[in-house]
Design a protein around this motif. Structure first.
Motif, PDB file in Angstrom:
ATOM      1  N   LYS A  60     -99.856  83.123 -15.508  1.00 37.94           N
ATOM      2  CA  LYS A  60     -99.848  81.663 -15.405  1.00 37.94           C
ATOM      3  C   LYS A  60    -101.248  81.142 -15.709  1.00 37.94           C
ATOM      4  O   LYS A  60    -102.235  81.695 -15.222  1.00 37.94           O
ATOM      5  CB  LYS A  60     -99.424  81.224 -14.006  1.00 37.94           C
ATOM      6  CG  LYS A  60     -98.011  81.642 -13.626  1.00 37.94           C
ATOM      7  CD  LYS A  60     -97.677  81.256 -12.192  1.00 37.94           C
ATOM      8  CE  LYS A  60     -96.279  81.716 -11.803  1.00 37.94           C
ATOM      9  NZ  LYS A  60     -95.964  81.364 -10.393  1.00 37.94           N
ATOM     10  N   ASN A  92    -103.618  77.332 -16.306  1.00 40.01           N
ATOM     11  CA  ASN A  92    -103.645  75.936 -15.874  1.00 40.01           C
ATOM     12  C   ASN A  92    -104.002  75.020 -17.034  1.00 40.01           C
ATOM     13  O   ASN A  92    -104.893  75.316 -17.826  1.00 40.01           O
ATOM     14  CB  ASN A  92    -104.660  75.756 -14.747  1.00 40.01           C
ATOM     15  CG  ASN A  92    -104.661  74.345 -14.196  1.00 40.01           C
ATOM     16  OD1 ASN A  92    -105.334  73.467 -14.724  1.00 40.01           O
ATOM     17  ND2 ASN A  92    -103.902  74.129 -13.139  1.00 40.01           N
ATOM     18  N   GLY A 119    -103.951  70.652 -14.456  1.00 42.74           N
ATOM     19  CA  GLY A 119    -103.118  70.577 -13.263  1.00 42.74           C
ATOM     20  C   GLY A 119    -101.696  71.054 -13.457  1.00 42.74           C
ATOM     21  O   GLY A 119    -100.963  71.250 -12.481  1.00 42.74           O
ATOM     22  N   ARG A 120    -101.289  71.248 -14.717  1.00 39.57           N
ATOM     23  CA  ARG A 120     -99.950  71.769 -14.997  1.00 39.57           C
ATOM     24  C   ARG A 120    -100.014  73.293 -15.100  1.00 39.57           C
ATOM     25  O   ARG A 120    -100.970  73.847 -15.620  1.00 39.57           O
ATOM     26  CB  ARG A 120     -99.415  71.208 -16.328  1.00 39.57           C
ATOM     27  CG  ARG A 120     -98.974  69.760 -16.237  1.00 39.57           C
ATOM     28  CD  ARG A 120     -98.785  69.183 -17.628  1.00 39.57           C
ATOM     29  NE  ARG A 120     -97.948  70.023 -18.484  1.00 39.57           N
ATOM     30  CZ  ARG A 120     -96.628  69.922 -18.569  1.00 39.57           C
ATOM     31  NH1 ARG A 120     -95.991  69.045 -17.810  1.00 39.57           N
ATOM     32  NH2 ARG A 120     -95.941  70.684 -19.395  1.00 39.57           N
ATOM     33  N   GLU A 121     -98.963  73.927 -14.643  1.00 35.99           N
ATOM     34  CA  GLU A 121     -98.899  75.383 -14.697  1.00 35.99           C
ATOM     35  C   GLU A 121     -98.082  75.817 -15.912  1.00 35.99           C
ATOM     36  O   GLU A 121     -96.943  75.373 -16.106  1.00 35.99           O
ATOM     37  CB  GLU A 121     -98.251  75.922 -13.423  1.00 35.99           C
ATOM     38  CG  GLU A 121     -98.315  77.423 -13.278  1.00 35.99           C
ATOM     39  CD  GLU A 121     -97.741  77.880 -11.960  1.00 35.99           C
ATOM     40  OE1 GLU A 121     -96.488  77.978 -11.883  1.00 35.99           O
ATOM     41  OE2 GLU A 121     -98.511  78.105 -11.006  1.00 35.99           O
TER      42      GLU A 121
END
Length: 265
Positions: free
Chosen positions: A138, A140, A143-145
């Motif tokens: 994952k 970043n 702020g979005r994954e």
């Protein structure tokens, strides 16, 4: 950013922009919806009134911007302003795509076509990972994954399907985050696209632009060659996406060139 500001937001944005410089460059300028059209009209008008020097590139001359768009009559005064205030230099008289010149010496084995080439695509992925096992990671993006289904952080390599990247809600910030975390990206199962696939087409355009800006080594498995990925009928041959995809085709070719591959990530 403009925070806690009351009043005409455009005047503040223009003031902040001009505080950084009077010469402003816009690459690949296009207008695709009425909201963008009206915002750009106010922005450009304000910049010009304050003495900004604007340089822009576009796939269309000003008179064809937002062609056949909804409420285009509200956009026409802006076109008149562009034609009055700017010197327009057309490249349409040239038959040369200079990005394709760079692509004349292509590296083999970076663009795989059809089902029969899938095994070779898989072998190259394994070779680049030096036989190590890929994992799901994952990353970043503002702020979005973002989930990367197959990756090696050690070797800076990621692998996605076309559907992962272009049929799900992703934007430029997501693609740039991928390009900033991985120097080599494999994309598989790129299909032939039509106008009914306009959203995936737009995402593919953004994806290739982002990989190009990050100087990522892009390895593609597709149903057809770059010229055949986006197919439009006569009714839609002048749509914005068709013009923009010309750049995508050229970049896909250039990204296979020796000159591009020698660039540092």
């Amino acid at each position: 950013m403009v925070e806690n500001f009351k009043g005409d937001i455009f005047s503040k944005i223009i003031e902040n922009t001009l505080a950084k410089g009077k010469i402003i460059c816009f690459d690949e300028f296009q207008v695709t919806d009425v909201a963008d059209a009206l915002i750009l009209q106010r922005l450009f008008t304000g910049l010009m009134e304050e003495g900004a020097v604007i340089v822009a590139t576009s796939n269309r001359p000003p008179k064809d911007l937002y062609l056949n768009g909804i409420q285009r009559d509200r956009f026409l005064p802006f076109i008149s302003l562009l034609e009055e205030k700017m010197n327009i230099a057309s490249m349409w008289h040239s038959n040369t795509d200079y990005r394709l010149i760079k692509a004349e010496n292509k590296a083999l084995g970076l663009y795989f076509i059809g089902h029969k080439s899938k095994s070779a695509f898989n072998v190259l992925f394994e070779r680049v990972l030096k036989q190590s096992r890929p994992i799901t990671v994952k990353i970043n993006a503002q702020g979005r994954e973002i989930i990367v289904p197959q990756a090696s952080l050690e070797y800076g390599v990621a692998r996605f399907s076309f559907d992962d990247l272009c049929r799900k809600p992703k934007g430029a910030s997501d693609y740039l985050a991928i390009g900033e975390n991985f120097h080599t990206v494999f994309i598989e199962d790129v299909p032939v696209l039509k106008m009914v696939d306009v959203n995936p087409v737009r995402r593919l355009i953004l994806l290739v632009d982002s990989m190009y800006e990050c100087q990522v080594k892009l390895i593609v498995h597709a149903e057809t060659n770059p010229d055949g990925i986006f197919q439009v009928d006569l009714e839609n041959q002048y749509c914005d996406e068709s013009f923009a995809f010309d750049r995508t085709r050229s970049r896909l070719e250039e990204m296979r060139s020796d000159d591009y591959l020698r660039k540092r990530w």
